[in-house]
Enzyme design. Structure first.
Site, PDB file in Angstrom:
ATOM      1  N   ASP A  45       0.873  -0.962  -0.146  1.00 57.34           N
ATOM      2  CA  ASP A  45      -0.064   0.158  -0.006  1.00 57.34           C
ATOM      3  C   ASP A  45       0.908   1.281   0.034  1.00 57.34           C
ATOM      4  OD1 ASP A  45      -2.992   0.908   0.998  1.00 57.34           O
ATOM      5  OD2 ASP A  45      -1.353   2.174   1.543  1.00 57.34           O
ATOM      6  N   TYR A  94       3.147   9.801  -0.541  1.00 65.38           N
ATOM      7  CA  TYR A  94       4.311   9.500   0.124  1.00 65.38           C
ATOM      8  C   TYR A  94       5.586   9.590  -0.612  1.00 65.38           C
ATOM      9  CZ  TYR A  94       0.756   6.427   2.449  1.00 65.38           C
ATOM     10  OH  TYR A  94      -0.569   5.991   3.176  1.00 65.38           O
ATOM     11  N   LYS A 117      -2.890   6.154  -4.237  1.00 66.43           N
ATOM     12  CA  LYS A 117      -3.803   6.965  -3.707  1.00 66.43           C
ATOM     13  C   LYS A 117      -3.713   8.455  -4.589  1.00 66.43           C
ATOM     14  CE  LYS A 117      -3.609   4.747   0.657  1.00 66.43           C
ATOM     15  NZ  LYS A 117      -2.256   4.538   0.945  1.00 66.43           N
ATOM     16  N   HIS A 127      -7.461   9.991  -1.538  1.00 65.45           N
ATOM     17  CA  HIS A 127      -6.592  10.013  -0.180  1.00 65.45           C
ATOM     18  C   HIS A 127      -7.340  10.618   0.772  1.00 65.45           C
ATOM     19  CE1 HIS A 127      -2.130   9.642   1.053  1.00 65.45           C
ATOM     20  NE2 HIS A 127      -2.962   9.292   1.911  1.00 65.45           N
TER      21      HIS A 127
END
Ligand code: A2P
Length: 279
Positions: free
Chosen positions: A47, A52, A77, A110
């Site tokens: 994930d 990120y 996301k 997200h």
């Protein structure tokens, strides 16, 4: 149940209950190694998220693992900026490119973005229809956000990924999602980096009784509750240890005692409330 046990989503796609989360893993060796070690340890679910900043290393580790694409479940996301700027499709294509994939297994909004959620969901529906995401869903949606989305959605989200652990069990939202056929995934299942969940004395006692670590007990609680869980670690030993969840069973009393650790607030260190978040 075992490491490859999966939950069937509302469109028939199967998602492994246990995945590796890579929030706060630095792009480069840190993420690359975490994903590599996870795949070696038997994880089949990774994930990540555009936000990120580590999709490139996730993609490289998947590529180098040599694993068949259809054996792996990959989530990424859509970030808020791309919702605000109307660049959702571009953002998705960038994620695919960084991940070196032709499709993802799950693509999520997200965070809810007021005024931009419906427009973005339509893009996700188009992505789903094109076959480039096997399932689509949301993250950090509370009941109000789900109700709003469902008034307009042609496709019911397959997943709602939410902050969830014994100090913040989110039972009402979990039950609401269940009623709607939306699977819940727990982010920060171990209480997050810098949290104190793993020092909890009640959890420690339960862990001692089962000769397991508190982390294993907490992840076992997720599984017994039917929640998909994506613990993060950058340490190989912990990545491996976090898969050792299938040789013990929490009793009804254990489950009750863990549920009672709930504090019903979004605890430190990650207190972000989807209703008041301002990144
Ligand atoms: P690290 O990456 O240094 O292993 P969450 O998944 O709730 O966000 O929590 C992740 C935090 O818990 C990270 O700080 C991670 O640190 C730590 N962690 C992950 N697995 C374990 C474990 N088995 N025991 C103790 N800490 C763990």
């Amino acid at each position: 149940m075992n490491l490859h046990s999966s939950k069937t989503l509302n469109n028939g796609v199967k998602i492994p209950f246990l995945g590796l989360g890579v929030f706060q893993c630095n792009d480069g060796d840190e993420t690359f190694n975490a994903v590599r070690w996870a795949i070696e340890a038997g994880y089949r679910h990774i994930d990540t998220a555009a936000a990120y900043g580590n999709e490139k290393s996730v993609g490289q580790a998947i590529h180098d693992s040599g694993i068949n694409r259809d054996e792996l479940f990959v989530t990424t996301k859509l970030w808020k900026e791309d919702m605000l700027q109307g660049t959702q499709m571009k953002a998705f294509e960038k994620s695919l490119k960084l991940l070196q994939l032709n499709y993802v297994d799950l693509y999520l909004i997200h965070w809810p973005v007021p005024g931009k959620t419906l427009e973005s969901w339509k893009v996700l529906e188009d992505i789903f229809k094109s076959g480039r995401a096997r399932a689509i869903g949301v993250s950090n949606f509370v009941q109000r956000h789900l109700d709003f989305l469902l008034q307009d959605a042609k496709i019911v989200p397959a997943v709602n990924q939410i902050q969830c652990h014994p100090y913040f069990t989110q039972q009402p939202l979990v039950a609401y999602c269940e009623k709607l056929g939306i699977a819940c995934e727990a982010w920060s299942p171990l209480g997050g980096t810098g949290g104190n969940l793993l020092d909890d004395l009640v959890l420690k006692k339960i862990a001692e009784k089962h000769a397991k670590s508190v982390a294993q007990i907490v992840l076992g609680w997720d599984l017994q509750r039917g929640t998909i869980t994506i613990p993060k670690s950058t340490h190989q030993k912990r990545i491996i240890a976090n898969t050792d969840l299938y040789t013990f069973k929490l009793s009804k009393d254990d489950m009750k005692a863990i549920n009672e650790r709930n504090q019903d607030t979004r605890p430190y260190p990650i207190g972000w409330d989807p209703d008041h978040i301002d990144f």
